[in-house]
Design a protein around this motif. Structure first.
Motif, mmCIF file in Angstrom:
data_model
loop_
_atom_site.group_PDB
_atom_site.id
_atom_site.type_symbol
_atom_site.label_atom_id
_atom_site.label_comp_id
_atom_site.label_asym_id
_atom_site.label_seq_id
_atom_site.Cartn_x
_atom_site.Cartn_y
_atom_site.Cartn_z
ATOM 1 N N LEU A 1 14.630 12.433 12.752
ATOM 2 C CA LEU A 1 14.901 13.185 11.479
ATOM 3 C C LEU A 1 15.809 12.024 10.445
ATOM 4 C CD1 LEU A 1 14.859 15.423 9.563
ATOM 5 C CD2 LEU A 1 16.876 16.459 10.965
ATOM 6 N N ARG A 2 16.767 11.838 10.880
ATOM 7 C CA ARG A 2 17.790 10.824 10.116
ATOM 8 C C ARG A 2 16.904 9.548 9.788
ATOM 9 N NH1 ARG A 2 23.137 11.346 14.007
ATOM 10 N NH2 ARG A 2 23.913 13.594 13.446
ATOM 11 N N ALA A 3 16.237 8.991 10.698
ATOM 12 C CA ALA A 3 15.454 8.045 10.208
ATOM 13 C C ALA A 3 14.554 8.020 8.983
ATOM 14 C CB ALA A 3 14.578 7.192 11.201
ATOM 15 N N ALA A 4 13.825 9.168 9.211
ATOM 16 C CA ALA A 4 13.107 9.698 8.080
ATOM 17 C C ALA A 4 13.610 10.175 6.686
ATOM 18 C CB ALA A 4 12.011 10.854 8.389
ATOM 19 N N ARG A 5 14.736 10.733 6.792
ATOM 20 C CA ARG A 5 15.541 11.033 5.548
ATOM 21 C C ARG A 5 16.120 9.809 5.220
ATOM 22 N NH1 ARG A 5 13.974 15.426 3.407
ATOM 23 N NH2 ARG A 5 16.136 15.325 2.276
ATOM 24 N N GLY A 6 16.341 8.677 5.957
ATOM 25 C CA GLY A 6 17.240 7.658 5.286
ATOM 26 C C GLY A 6 15.902 6.890 4.465
ATOM 27 N N ARG A 7 14.626 6.914 4.881
ATOM 28 C CA ARG A 7 13.586 6.350 4.054
ATOM 29 C C ARG A 7 12.906 7.260 2.916
ATOM 30 N NH1 ARG A 7 9.826 2.633 7.778
ATOM 31 N NH2 ARG A 7 11.183 1.846 9.623
ATOM 32 N N GLY A 8 13.499 8.472 2.736
ATOM 33 C CA GLY A 8 12.884 9.228 1.796
ATOM 34 C C GLY A 8 11.619 9.842 2.436
ATOM 35 N N ILE A 9 11.481 10.133 3.653
ATOM 36 C CA ILE A 9 10.386 10.460 4.178
ATOM 37 C C ILE A 9 10.347 12.084 4.393
ATOM 38 C CG2 ILE A 9 8.494 10.671 5.937
ATOM 39 C CD1 ILE A 9 9.133 7.423 6.324
ATOM 40 N N ALA A 10 9.466 12.810 3.837
ATOM 41 C CA ALA A 10 9.420 14.234 4.040
ATOM 42 C C ALA A 10 9.373 14.699 5.523
ATOM 43 C CB ALA A 10 8.387 15.048 3.058
ATOM 44 N N VAL A 11 10.044 15.628 6.150
ATOM 45 C CA VAL A 11 10.035 16.014 7.318
ATOM 46 C C VAL A 11 9.702 17.684 7.620
ATOM 47 C CG1 VAL A 11 11.370 16.099 9.604
ATOM 48 C CG2 VAL A 11 11.660 14.286 7.789
ATOM 49 N N SER A 12 8.955 17.996 8.472
ATOM 50 C CA SER A 12 8.360 19.287 8.866
ATOM 51 C C SER A 12 8.579 19.625 10.156
ATOM 52 C CB SER A 12 6.941 19.672 8.329
ATOM 53 O OG SER A 12 6.274 18.564 8.877
ATOM 54 N N VAL A 13 8.922 20.980 10.476
ATOM 55 C CA VAL A 13 9.188 21.493 11.685
ATOM 56 C C VAL A 13 8.437 22.763 11.997
ATOM 57 C CG1 VAL A 13 10.877 22.131 13.405
ATOM 58 C CG2 VAL A 13 11.469 20.091 11.959
ATOM 59 N N ASP A 14 8.000 22.801 13.145
ATOM 60 C CA ASP A 14 7.484 24.146 13.380
ATOM 61 C C ASP A 14 8.429 24.736 14.648
ATOM 62 O OD1 ASP A 14 5.577 23.979 16.232
ATOM 63 O OD2 ASP A 14 5.431 22.284 14.970
ATOM 64 N N ARG B 1 4.881 11.336 5.750
ATOM 65 C CA ARG B 1 5.434 12.520 6.427
ATOM 66 C C ARG B 1 5.619 12.072 7.840
ATOM 67 N NH1 ARG B 1 5.669 17.104 3.840
ATOM 68 N NH2 ARG B 1 4.796 16.898 1.512
ATOM 69 N N LEU B 2 6.841 12.913 8.350
ATOM 70 C CA LEU B 2 7.249 13.051 9.838
ATOM 71 C C LEU B 2 7.091 14.523 10.265
ATOM 72 C CD1 LEU B 2 8.383 11.901 12.425
ATOM 73 C CD2 LEU B 2 10.805 12.413 11.389
ATOM 74 N N HIS B 3 6.442 14.830 11.219
ATOM 75 C CA HIS B 3 6.414 16.160 11.727
ATOM 76 C C HIS B 3 7.046 16.287 12.989
ATOM 77 C CE1 HIS B 3 5.279 20.383 12.324
ATOM 78 N NE2 HIS B 3 4.691 20.004 13.669
ATOM 79 N N LEU B 4 8.054 17.294 13.309
ATOM 80 C CA LEU B 4 8.607 17.503 14.615
ATOM 81 C C LEU B 4 8.320 18.718 15.178
ATOM 82 C CD1 LEU B 4 12.306 16.240 13.633
ATOM 83 C CD2 LEU B 4 10.546 14.780 14.776
ATOM 84 N N SER B 5 7.712 18.650 16.508
ATOM 85 C CA SER B 5 7.442 19.986 17.029
ATOM 86 C C SER B 5 8.635 20.564 17.569
ATOM 87 C CB SER B 5 6.432 19.726 18.455
ATOM 88 O OG SER B 5 6.430 20.633 19.254
ATOM 89 N N GLY B 6 8.871 21.852 17.413
ATOM 90 C CA GLY B 6 9.968 22.633 17.662
ATOM 91 C C GLY B 6 10.535 22.580 18.945
ATOM 92 N N TYR B 7 9.536 22.322 19.927
ATOM 93 C CA TYR B 7 9.814 22.272 21.314
ATOM 94 C C TYR B 7 10.788 20.998 21.786
ATOM 95 C CZ TYR B 7 6.047 25.513 22.851
ATOM 96 O OH TYR B 7 5.213 26.493 23.035
ATOM 97 N N ALA C 1 0.885 -0.893 0.009
ATOM 98 C CA ALA C 1 0.101 0.087 0.064
ATOM 99 C C ALA C 1 1.045 1.219 -0.207
ATOM 100 C CB ALA C 1 -0.946 0.014 1.140
ATOM 101 N N PRO C 2 0.527 2.322 -0.733
ATOM 102 C CA PRO C 2 1.172 3.575 -0.739
ATOM 103 C C PRO C 2 1.552 4.102 0.613
ATOM 104 C CG PRO C 2 -0.917 3.886 -1.737
ATOM 105 C CD PRO C 2 -0.890 2.705 -1.486
ATOM 106 N N PRO C 3 2.349 4.885 1.040
ATOM 107 C CA PRO C 3 2.590 5.478 2.438
ATOM 108 C C PRO C 3 1.491 6.520 2.583
ATOM 109 C CG PRO C 3 4.909 5.594 1.333
ATOM 110 C CD PRO C 3 3.673 5.077 0.238
ATOM 111 N N ARG C 4 0.889 6.561 3.710
ATOM 112 C CA ARG C 4 -0.266 7.414 3.913
ATOM 113 C C ARG C 4 -0.276 8.036 5.423
ATOM 114 N NH1 ARG C 4 -5.712 4.173 5.820
ATOM 115 N NH2 ARG C 4 -4.741 3.168 7.540
ATOM 116 N N ALA C 5 0.434 7.803 6.178
ATOM 117 C CA ALA C 5 0.512 8.096 7.633
ATOM 118 C C ALA C 5 1.017 9.451 7.713
ATOM 119 C CB ALA C 5 1.200 6.865 8.395
ATOM 120 N N LEU C 6 0.789 10.081 8.800
ATOM 121 C CA LEU C 6 1.436 11.395 9.237
ATOM 122 C C LEU C 6 2.113 10.925 10.633
ATOM 123 C CD1 LEU C 6 2.426 14.236 9.574
ATOM 124 C CD2 LEU C 6 0.124 14.733 10.558
#
Length: 332
Positions: free
Chosen positions: A187-200, A166-172, A35-40
């Motif tokens: 962050l490194r784990a997500a980048r290693g899998r090609g998963i986009a990462v966002s941060v506030d 997608r992976l989202h990291l809280s700035g806190y 199945a295509p990736p779908r989770a946040l």
């Protein structure tokens, strides 16, 4: 969902003092092979919000009448709940809480459609934020981070990213050594899998204390940055009088997509060193601005997951934020 402990407490955090185990959500539940990736996946904070709305100015050394509520909160948890409310198919949250309110928070997240993986801290209570909300609906925070910033690399599990888009990291997370290390691992784990990462960035005050350049170094490699105006100017090294558009453009030379939230002025989208869209805010009768930025983040990320272009996703974020300010607290 697999979890340990007795039945969920009711009535508030004080009703679940006996909770002592880690509450987990199996990250691969419902995933189909191929199945295509779908989770946040959101990694961030769960806190207990004490929201005090006082129509009159605070009166020093005496009483000020206020409407006070105890509610589940936390920037990471709020964003996760708003993403689920905004249509994200699957939202997972990794956070750390205290034993005294673990089950209350777990149930609140489940009720909001989020799959929680809550690490129960044996030493520190759940973080607490006192939000003082004035007549103009603007809020001032008193923050005790408690267990939330005690997240550590040992709390990370690679299966959290199974089926994730997608992976989202809280700035806190970046404002304490232990949780910053955890954020780096994620962050490194997500980048290693090609998963986009966002941060506030989360807090201009904490950001200034840490140092803008140190923060930007810590988040190097992310795909999306979601600051408010003050945070954007601080990170761009610009004076307070500088425009948000200039700050957004400057930051987008370091991060591919930058979306600056501007409260009632809407949001700016910047890519490749220039502002590519200005998005108007939705009209709303504000009661409490607590969590408006978290709501924007959740709505924005849910729209990106659904395939929306950045400007349309920012519009979805503005709609979620407008809804958030019409109610007390930071959750849907």
């Amino acid at each position: 969902m697999t979890r340990a402990g007795a039945e969920t407490g009711a009535g508030g955090p004080e009703a679940s003092a006996e909770a002592t185990a880690t509450a987990t959500a199996t990250a691969t539940d419902g995933a189909r092979p191929g199945a295509p990736p779908r989770a946040l996946v959101v990694v961030g904070d769960v806190v207990t919000d004490v929201v005090a709305v006082h129509p009159e100015p605070l009166a020093p050394a005496t009483d000020t009448a206020a409407r006070i509520r105890t509610l589940p909160g936390g920037a990471g948890a709020n964003a996760a709940c708003w993403a689920a409310r905004s249509g994200a198919a699957e939202v997972r949250l990794l956070a750390r809480v205290g034993t005294e309110s673990a089950r209350w928070h777990e149930q609140a997240l489940l009720d909001a459609g989020v799959r929680p993986r809550l690490v129960v801290d044996p030493a520190e209570p759940t973080g607490t934020v006192v939000a003082l909300v004035g007549k103009d609906a603007e809020r001032t925070f008193l923050t005790d981070s408690g267990a939330s910033l005690r997240l550590c690399p040992a709390d990370w599990a690679p299966d959290l990213l199974d089926g994730a888009a997608r992976l989202h990291l809280s700035g806190y997370l970046f404002f304490a050594d232990s949780s910053r290390e955890l954020a780096t691992v994620a962050l490194r784990a997500a980048r290693g899998r090609g998963i986009a990462v966002s941060v506030d960035p989360a807090s201009a005050g904490f950001l200034a204390a840490l140092g803008p350049e140190r923060f930007l170094d810590a988040v190097a490699g992310i795909d999306v940055l979601l600051p408010n105006e003050d945070e954007a100017r601080l990170l761009a090294g610009l004076p307070e009088r500088a425009g948000a558009a200039r700050a957004a453009a400057e930051l987008s030379r370091r991060v591919p997509l930058v979306v600056v939230t501007r409260g009632a002025a809407g949001a700016l989208v910047a890519e490749g060193g220039r502002v590519t869209a200005e998005v108007a805010a939705e009209t709303a009768r504000a009661v409490d601005s607590t969590g408006a930025g978290d709501a924007f983040t959740g709505g924005f990320l849910a729209a990106l997951l659904a395939g929306a272009a950045p400007a349309r996703a920012a519009g979805a974020g503005c709609r979620a934020a407008a809804l958030a300010v019409t109610r007390l607290g930071g959750r849907p």
